[in-house]
Enzyme design. Structure first.
Site, PDB file in Angstrom:
ATOM      1  N   PRO A  46      39.166  36.194 -17.060  1.00 55.98           N
ATOM      2  CA  PRO A  46      39.873  36.597 -18.270  1.00 55.98           C
ATOM      3  C   PRO A  46      41.386  36.577 -18.140  1.00 55.98           C
ATOM      4  CG  PRO A  46      38.249  38.257 -17.647  1.00 55.98           C
ATOM      5  CD  PRO A  46      38.187  37.176 -16.623  1.00 55.98           C
ATOM      6  N   ASN A  47      42.017  36.096 -19.195  1.00 61.65           N
ATOM      7  CA  ASN A  47      43.472  36.075 -19.381  1.00 61.65           C
ATOM      8  C   ASN A  47      44.200  35.020 -18.555  1.00 61.65           C
ATOM      9  OD1 ASN A  47      43.562  38.262 -21.283  1.00 61.65           O
ATOM     10  ND2 ASN A  47      43.140  39.647 -19.581  1.00 61.65           N
ATOM     11  N   ARG A  68      52.029  34.197 -20.166  1.00 58.28           N
ATOM     12  CA  ARG A  68      51.705  35.586 -19.889  1.00 58.28           C
ATOM     13  C   ARG A  68      52.566  36.132 -18.752  1.00 58.28           C
ATOM     14  NH1 ARG A  68      46.428  37.208 -16.351  1.00 58.28           N
ATOM     15  NH2 ARG A  68      46.592  39.450 -16.647  1.00 58.28           N
ATOM     16  N   TYR A 114      53.413  36.266 -13.049  1.00 58.60           N
ATOM     17  CA  TYR A 114      52.451  35.190 -12.783  1.00 58.60           C
ATOM     18  C   TYR A 114      53.058  33.787 -12.740  1.00 58.60           C
ATOM     19  CZ  TYR A 114      49.180  38.983 -13.722  1.00 58.60           C
ATOM     20  OH  TYR A 114      48.490  40.170 -13.675  1.00 58.60           O
ATOM     21  N   ASN A 147      39.538  33.399  -9.079  1.00 57.04           N
ATOM     22  CA  ASN A 147      40.471  34.426  -9.543  1.00 57.04           C
ATOM     23  C   ASN A 147      39.779  35.116 -10.702  1.00 57.04           C
ATOM     24  OD1 ASN A 147      42.454  36.086 -10.499  1.00 57.04           O
ATOM     25  ND2 ASN A 147      44.080  34.554 -10.434  1.00 57.04           N
ATOM     26  N   ALA A 161      41.188  40.726 -14.177  1.00 50.47           N
ATOM     27  CA  ALA A 161      40.950  42.167 -14.176  1.00 50.47           C
ATOM     28  C   ALA A 161      39.528  42.546 -13.775  1.00 50.47           C
ATOM     29  CB  ALA A 161      41.268  42.738 -15.560  1.00 50.47           C
ATOM     30  N   GLU A 211      38.214  35.017  -2.857  1.00 45.93           N
ATOM     31  CA  GLU A 211      38.930  35.775  -3.894  1.00 45.93           C
ATOM     32  C   GLU A 211      40.411  35.412  -3.855  1.00 45.93           C
ATOM     33  OE1 GLU A 211      38.573  40.009  -3.349  1.00 45.93           O
ATOM     34  OE2 GLU A 211      40.187  40.441  -4.784  1.00 45.93           O
ATOM     35  N   HIS A 225      44.333  35.784  -5.907  1.00 40.47           N
ATOM     36  CA  HIS A 225      45.217  36.355  -6.929  1.00 40.47           C
ATOM     37  C   HIS A 225      46.594  35.742  -6.793  1.00 40.47           C
ATOM     38  CE1 HIS A 225      42.184  39.339  -7.760  1.00 40.47           C
ATOM     39  NE2 HIS A 225      42.067  39.493  -6.448  1.00 40.47           N
ATOM     40  N   ARG A 271      50.914  46.480  -6.537  1.00 45.62           N
ATOM     41  CA  ARG A 271      51.060  46.702  -7.985  1.00 45.62           C
ATOM     42  C   ARG A 271      50.487  48.076  -8.375  1.00 45.62           C
ATOM     43  NH1 ARG A 271      49.282  41.719 -11.392  1.00 45.62           N
ATOM     44  NH2 ARG A 271      50.384  42.994 -12.941  1.00 45.62           N
TER      45      ARG A 271
HETATM   46  C1  DQA Z   1      45.378  38.695 -11.105  1.00 50.31           C
HETATM   47  C2  DQA Z   1      45.654  40.172 -10.829  1.00 50.31           C
HETATM   48  C3  DQA Z   1      44.785  41.048 -11.720  1.00 50.31           C
HETATM   49  O1  DQA Z   1      45.083  42.420 -11.474  1.00 50.31           O
HETATM   50  C4  DQA Z   1      45.066  40.754 -13.180  1.00 50.31           C
HETATM   51  O2  DQA Z   1      44.193  41.515 -13.989  1.00 50.31           O
HETATM   52  C5  DQA Z   1      44.979  39.310 -13.501  1.00 50.31           C
HETATM   53  C6  DQA Z   1      45.560  38.350 -12.563  1.00 50.31           C
HETATM   54  C7  DQA Z   1      46.341  37.776 -10.294  1.00 50.31           C
HETATM   55  O3  DQA Z   1      46.059  36.589 -10.228  1.00 50.31           O
HETATM   56  O4  DQA Z   1      47.361  38.247  -9.784  1.00 50.31           O
HETATM   57  O5  DQA Z   1      44.520  38.922 -14.565  1.00 50.31           O
HETATM   58  O6  DQA Z   1      44.056  38.377 -10.700  1.00 50.31           O
END
Ligand code: DQA
Length: 148
Positions: A12-13, A20, A25, A76, A79, A100, A102, A109
């Protein structure tokens, strides 16, 4: 040697990258990141998948295991990383390695981001290198699969 296939999955996102919170990011879109990865790793077959939906990510993981022919997954989870026991259970339920990833350093954070419910069931974790996190993950995973 057979070419190895890796699926790069984003949750998501992450479709909003580039627009964003660029101060966190970066300015690259997900398409930019995916193209750069494909260009950098010509000896590896990379496929890409993004979804805003938890269930679609679970189904994709199961599909990878059952029919996808993938040796591993780079994920990735956005959230979902911080609360999705369903995603954790799906990763546990498959045998191929999941890395995993990020972009940001989740341990530097907000407190709620410092917990990952998926790390324990992933084969590796990379966090905080921006778009380069995905590159490091492909390096790490191919090394883990001993095909580098
Ligand atoms: C993320 C970190 C997560 O906390 C956040 O919700 C994201 C992006 C990152 O790539 O830094 O959507 O996974």
């Amino acid at each position: 040697m057979d070419i190895v296939s890796i699926l790069v999955m984003n949750g998501p996102n992450l479709s909003r990258l580039g627009k964003r919170e660029p101060e966190i990011y970066g300015n690259r879109t997900l398409d930019d990141i995916n193209k750069e990865l494909a260009d950098a790793f010509t000896g590896v077959s990379l496929d890409f998948f993004q979804s805003e939906e938890e269930g679609e990510l679970l189904e994709k993981l199961f599909h990878c295991e059952d029919h996808g022919g993938y040796s591993g997954v780079i994920l990735n989870a956005g959230a979902l990383t911080h609360y999705s026991i369903a995603l954790r259970d799906a990763i546990s339920a498959i045998s191929i390695p999941v890395i995993e990833v990020h972009l940001s350093n989740i341990y530097a954070r907000e407190e709620f981001r410092r917990t990952s419910v998926i790390s324990e069931v992933c084969s590796g974790v990379i966090s905080g290198f921006g778009a380069n996190s995905y590159h490091l993950a492909v390096h790490g995973l191919t090394g883990m699969l001993e095909i580098e």
